[in-house]
Write a protein that holds these residues in place. Structure first.
Motif, PDB file in Angstrom:
ATOM      1  N   ASP A 142      -4.334   2.998  -1.894  1.00 18.16           N
ATOM      2  CA  ASP A 142      -3.942   3.538  -2.756  1.00 18.16           C
ATOM      3  C   ASP A 142      -4.044   5.285  -2.685  1.00 18.16           C
ATOM      4  OD1 ASP A 142      -6.375   3.947  -3.537  1.00 18.16           O
ATOM      5  OD2 ASP A 142      -6.443   2.414  -5.136  1.00 18.16           O
ATOM      6  N   TRP A 143      -4.546   5.579  -1.440  1.00 18.41           N
ATOM      7  CA  TRP A 143      -4.996   7.174  -1.064  1.00 18.41           C
ATOM      8  C   TRP A 143      -4.508   7.309   0.170  1.00 18.41           C
ATOM      9  CZ3 TRP A 143      -7.829  10.133   1.723  1.00 18.41           C
ATOM     10  CH2 TRP A 143      -8.215  11.500   1.311  1.00 18.41           C
ATOM     11  N   ALA A 144      -3.928   8.297   0.704  1.00 14.24           N
ATOM     12  CA  ALA A 144      -3.529   8.486   2.078  1.00 14.24           C
ATOM     13  C   ALA A 144      -3.413   9.900   2.355  1.00 14.24           C
ATOM     14  CB  ALA A 144      -2.167   7.863   2.162  1.00 14.24           C
ATOM     15  N   HIS A 145      -4.117  10.576   3.339  1.00 11.29           N
ATOM     16  CA  HIS A 145      -3.917  11.825   3.733  1.00 11.29           C
ATOM     17  C   HIS A 145      -3.711  12.031   5.227  1.00 11.29           C
ATOM     18  CE1 HIS A 145      -5.122  15.944   2.528  1.00 11.29           C
ATOM     19  NE2 HIS A 145      -5.642  16.027   3.843  1.00 11.29           N
ATOM     20  N   ALA A 146      -2.813  12.652   5.520  1.00 11.44           N
ATOM     21  CA  ALA A 146      -2.583  12.708   7.096  1.00 11.44           C
ATOM     22  C   ALA A 146      -2.191  14.269   7.250  1.00 11.44           C
ATOM     23  CB  ALA A 146      -1.116  12.232   7.252  1.00 11.44           C
ATOM     24  N   VAL A 147      -2.677  14.803   8.555  1.00 11.93           N
ATOM     25  CA  VAL A 147      -2.393  15.917   9.027  1.00 11.93           C
ATOM     26  C   VAL A 147      -1.901  15.830  10.397  1.00 11.93           C
ATOM     27  CG1 VAL A 147      -3.345  18.174  10.174  1.00 11.93           C
ATOM     28  CG2 VAL A 147      -4.582  16.849   8.087  1.00 11.93           C
ATOM     29  N   LEU A 148      -0.357  16.508  10.424  1.00 12.27           N
ATOM     30  CA  LEU A 148       0.499  16.420  11.446  1.00 12.27           C
ATOM     31  C   LEU A 148       0.180  17.974  12.196  1.00 12.27           C
ATOM     32  CD1 LEU A 148       3.852  15.172  10.092  1.00 12.27           C
ATOM     33  CD2 LEU A 148       1.755  13.864  10.479  1.00 12.27           C
ATOM     34  N   ARG A 149      -0.143  17.580  13.382  1.00  9.35           N
ATOM     35  CA  ARG A 149      -0.447  18.870  14.514  1.00  9.35           C
ATOM     36  C   ARG A 149       0.858  19.337  15.135  1.00  9.35           C
ATOM     37  NH1 ARG A 149      -2.241  19.265  19.457  1.00  9.35           N
ATOM     38  NH2 ARG A 149      -2.685  16.997  19.919  1.00  9.35           N
ATOM     39  N   TYR A 150       1.067  20.706  15.008  1.00  9.53           N
ATOM     40  CA  TYR A 150       2.020  21.172  15.799  1.00  9.53           C
ATOM     41  C   TYR A 150       1.475  22.366  16.475  1.00  9.53           C
ATOM     42  CZ  TYR A 150       5.500  18.663  12.950  1.00  9.53           C
ATOM     43  OH  TYR A 150       6.402  17.787  12.344  1.00  9.53           O
ATOM     44  N   GLY A 190       0.872  -1.251   0.157  1.00  9.66           N
ATOM     45  CA  GLY A 190       0.064  -0.090   0.026  1.00  9.66           C
ATOM     46  C   GLY A 190       0.865   1.336  -0.126  1.00  9.66           C
ATOM     47  N   ILE A 191       0.265   2.208  -0.297  1.00 11.95           N
ATOM     48  CA  ILE A 191       0.995   3.327  -0.778  1.00 11.95           C
ATOM     49  C   ILE A 191       1.302   4.303   0.533  1.00 11.95           C
ATOM     50  CG2 ILE A 191      -0.980   5.278  -0.705  1.00 11.95           C
ATOM     51  CD1 ILE A 191       0.147   6.389  -3.271  1.00 11.95           C
ATOM     52  N   TRP A 192       0.824   4.017   1.731  1.00 12.55           N
ATOM     53  CA  TRP A 192       1.205   4.655   3.226  1.00 12.55           C
ATOM     54  C   TRP A 192       2.562   4.305   3.363  1.00 12.55           C
ATOM     55  CZ3 TRP A 192       0.897   8.892   5.703  1.00 12.55           C
ATOM     56  CH2 TRP A 192       1.070   8.852   6.569  1.00 12.55           C
ATOM     57  N   HIS A 193       2.807   2.758   3.263  1.00 14.43           N
ATOM     58  CA  HIS A 193       4.103   2.163   3.500  1.00 14.43           C
ATOM     59  C   HIS A 193       5.248   2.752   2.575  1.00 14.43           C
ATOM     60  CE1 HIS A 193       2.296  -0.321   6.550  1.00 14.43           C
ATOM     61  NE2 HIS A 193       3.399  -0.197   7.204  1.00 14.43           N
ATOM     62  N   ASP A 194       4.603   2.740   1.418  1.00 20.45           N
ATOM     63  CA  ASP A 194       5.580   2.952   0.270  1.00 20.45           C
ATOM     64  C   ASP A 194       6.064   4.468  -0.007  1.00 20.45           C
ATOM     65  OD1 ASP A 194       7.043   2.742  -2.285  1.00 20.45           O
ATOM     66  OD2 ASP A 194       5.280   2.999  -3.442  1.00 20.45           O
ATOM     67  N   LEU A 195       4.978   5.596  -0.123  1.00 17.04           N
ATOM     68  CA  LEU A 195       5.384   6.991  -0.003  1.00 17.04           C
ATOM     69  C   LEU A 195       5.294   7.537   1.212  1.00 17.04           C
ATOM     70  CD1 LEU A 195       3.679   7.590  -3.487  1.00 17.04           C
ATOM     71  CD2 LEU A 195       6.012   7.047  -3.155  1.00 17.04           C
ATOM     72  N   MET A 232      -2.918   7.403  -6.039  1.00 13.66           N
ATOM     73  CA  MET A 232      -2.427   6.935  -7.338  1.00 13.66           C
ATOM     74  C   MET A 232      -3.524   7.028  -8.521  1.00 13.66           C
ATOM     75  SD  MET A 232      -0.771   3.300  -6.035  1.00 13.66           S
ATOM     76  CE  MET A 232       0.288   2.945  -7.581  1.00 13.66           C
ATOM     77  N   THR A 233      -4.415   8.272  -8.007  1.00 18.91           N
ATOM     78  CA  THR A 233      -5.502   8.522  -8.750  1.00 18.91           C
ATOM     79  C   THR A 233      -5.668   9.835  -9.258  1.00 18.91           C
ATOM     80  OG1 THR A 233      -6.885   9.303  -6.831  1.00 18.91           O
ATOM     81  CG2 THR A 233      -6.662   6.838  -7.405  1.00 18.91           C
ATOM     82  N   THR A 234      -4.636  10.704  -9.177  1.00 19.20           N
ATOM     83  CA  THR A 234      -4.527  12.100  -9.771  1.00 19.20           C
ATOM     84  C   THR A 234      -3.911  12.313 -11.132  1.00 19.20           C
ATOM     85  OG1 THR A 234      -4.358  12.571  -7.396  1.00 19.20           O
ATOM     86  CG2 THR A 234      -3.804  14.508  -9.139  1.00 19.20           C
ATOM     87  N   ALA A 235      -4.711  12.735 -12.174  1.00 24.40           N
ATOM     88  CA  ALA A 235      -4.362  12.975 -13.138  1.00 24.40           C
ATOM     89  C   ALA A 235      -3.475  14.036 -13.555  1.00 24.40           C
ATOM     90  CB  ALA A 235      -5.540  12.543 -14.406  1.00 24.40           C
ATOM     91  N   ALA A 236      -3.735  15.160 -12.473  1.00 18.96           N
ATOM     92  CA  ALA A 236      -3.049  16.298 -12.522  1.00 18.96           C
ATOM     93  C   ALA A 236      -2.248  16.704 -11.442  1.00 18.96           C
ATOM     94  CB  ALA A 236      -4.212  17.512 -12.824  1.00 18.96           C
ATOM     95  N   PRO A 237      -1.193  15.903 -11.357  1.00 20.95           N
ATOM     96  CA  PRO A 237      -0.076  15.980 -10.047  1.00 20.95           C
ATOM     97  C   PRO A 237       0.418  17.268  -9.977  1.00 20.95           C
ATOM     98  CG  PRO A 237       0.933  14.662 -11.823  1.00 20.95           C
ATOM     99  CD  PRO A 237      -0.470  15.024 -12.307  1.00 20.95           C
TER     100      PRO A 237
END
Length: 309
Positions: free
Chosen positions: A176-184, A138-143, A195-200
């Motif tokens: 195949d989709w990951a979104h994280a917010v790190l709080r500071y 999966g993409i979270w472990h990969d990227l 892996m689903t964005t045609a306009a990166p």
């Protein structure tokens, strides 16, 4: 090199000595450093075997499958007094080097929002371990480790992690989709990969109190390697699409060129650490911090809530 394709290896690197198995390589007294670039499930057991054979070790990211496994490898290296380094090569991307220089220059002012993307368009599901429903897939472990490591280099350990992981492609088997917010305390760091964005179009979007810094396009070194270009030759690692700084008061835009990227700097530093006692370029402690955030992201997705660190 451990390989089952000795003939193919000889065609590319005729001076390289192939080994049929890892045990064969580990038994060779001439080998002092083992580089592990295997599927994620093999990272920890192979690293432990190499350390027990008295070899220094470089492990590809992610460090291991989970934080506990990574700590076991780090503890073994410390006990044996052997170098252990993790190949967080994206520290030597041209765009990240340019971003570090930009932040050091202070023109953006204090960073308030930091956004980092690895967006790709790969709608067809391929039959490879990275895209299978198995540990380390999966993409979270990969990227994710790339995105997390760069954020921690810039801002240190966050206070908390909120993460949403999804499987969006038809027929997909791994995240195949990951979104994280790190709080500071004074900023929010957004990390996204899919892996689903045609306009990166966005690689980095950094918004400070005085200006923003926008970067499109990925570092070119990986594509240059695939194209067979000579490493370190003319144009190596040069960013063809420099970032743009946008002044907050006037709206004026200025292209900001940065230094070329060069992954060889990691191995130069490893060599210096082994031969001259120079600092480890990515010591285990820094990679363990990445694993902590990676694992917190999984826990956050599972619990649908922020995980405090």
């Amino acid at each position: 090199m451990v390989t089952s394709q000795a003939e193919a290896l000889a065609a590319v690197w005729p001076d390289a000595r192939p080994a049929a198995t890892l045990d064969e390589a580990l038994s060779d007294p001439a080998i002092g450093l083992v580089v592990i670039a295997t599927p994620n499930t093999l990272h920890a057991p192979q690293a432990l075997a190499a350390l027990d054979a008295g070899k220094a070790v470089v492990i590809d990211k992610p460090f291991a499958l989970d934080l506990a496994e990574a700590r076991a490898v780090a503890d073994r290296a410390e006990t044996l007094g052997l170098l252990l380094s993790i190949f967080h090569n994206r520290r030597w991307d041209a765009d990240f080097l340019a971003l570090q220089a930009e932040l050091a220059g202070g023109r953006l002012g204090p960073v308030q929002t930091f956004e980092s993307h690895f967006d790709r368009f790969r709608p067809e599901v391929r039959d490879r371990w990275r895209e299978r429903d198995e540990p380390g897939g999966g993409i979270w472990h990969d990227l994710g480790p790339h995105l997390i490591d760069q954020a921690l280099v810039l801002f240190g350990r966050p206070l908390g992690v909120t993460c949403d992981l999804a499987l969006l492609r038809e027929g997909g088997r791994a995240i195949d989709w990951a979104h994280a917010v790190l709080r500071y305390a004074d900023k929010r760091v957004i990390l996204h990969a899919d892996m689903t964005t045609a306009a990166p179009d966005i690689r980095f979007a950094v918004h400070g109190a005085r200006a923003s810094w926008i970067k499109s396009g990925l570092d070119v070194q990986e594509d240059q390697l695939k194209a067979g270009l000579p490493v370190g030759g003319p144009g190596w690692g040069v960013d063809p699409a420099p970032a743009v700084r946008v002044d907050g008061a006037s709206g004026a835009r200025e292209r900001v060129a940065g230094p070329p990227g060069d992954y060889r700097a990691f191995y130069d530093a490893v060599a210096a650490a082994l031969t001259d006692g120079a600092p480890n370029p990515v010591p285990p402690g820094e990679a363990l911090a990445v694993m902590e955030v990676l694992e917190a992201g999984i826990d956050s997705d599972r619990g649908r809530a922020e995980v405090e660190l």
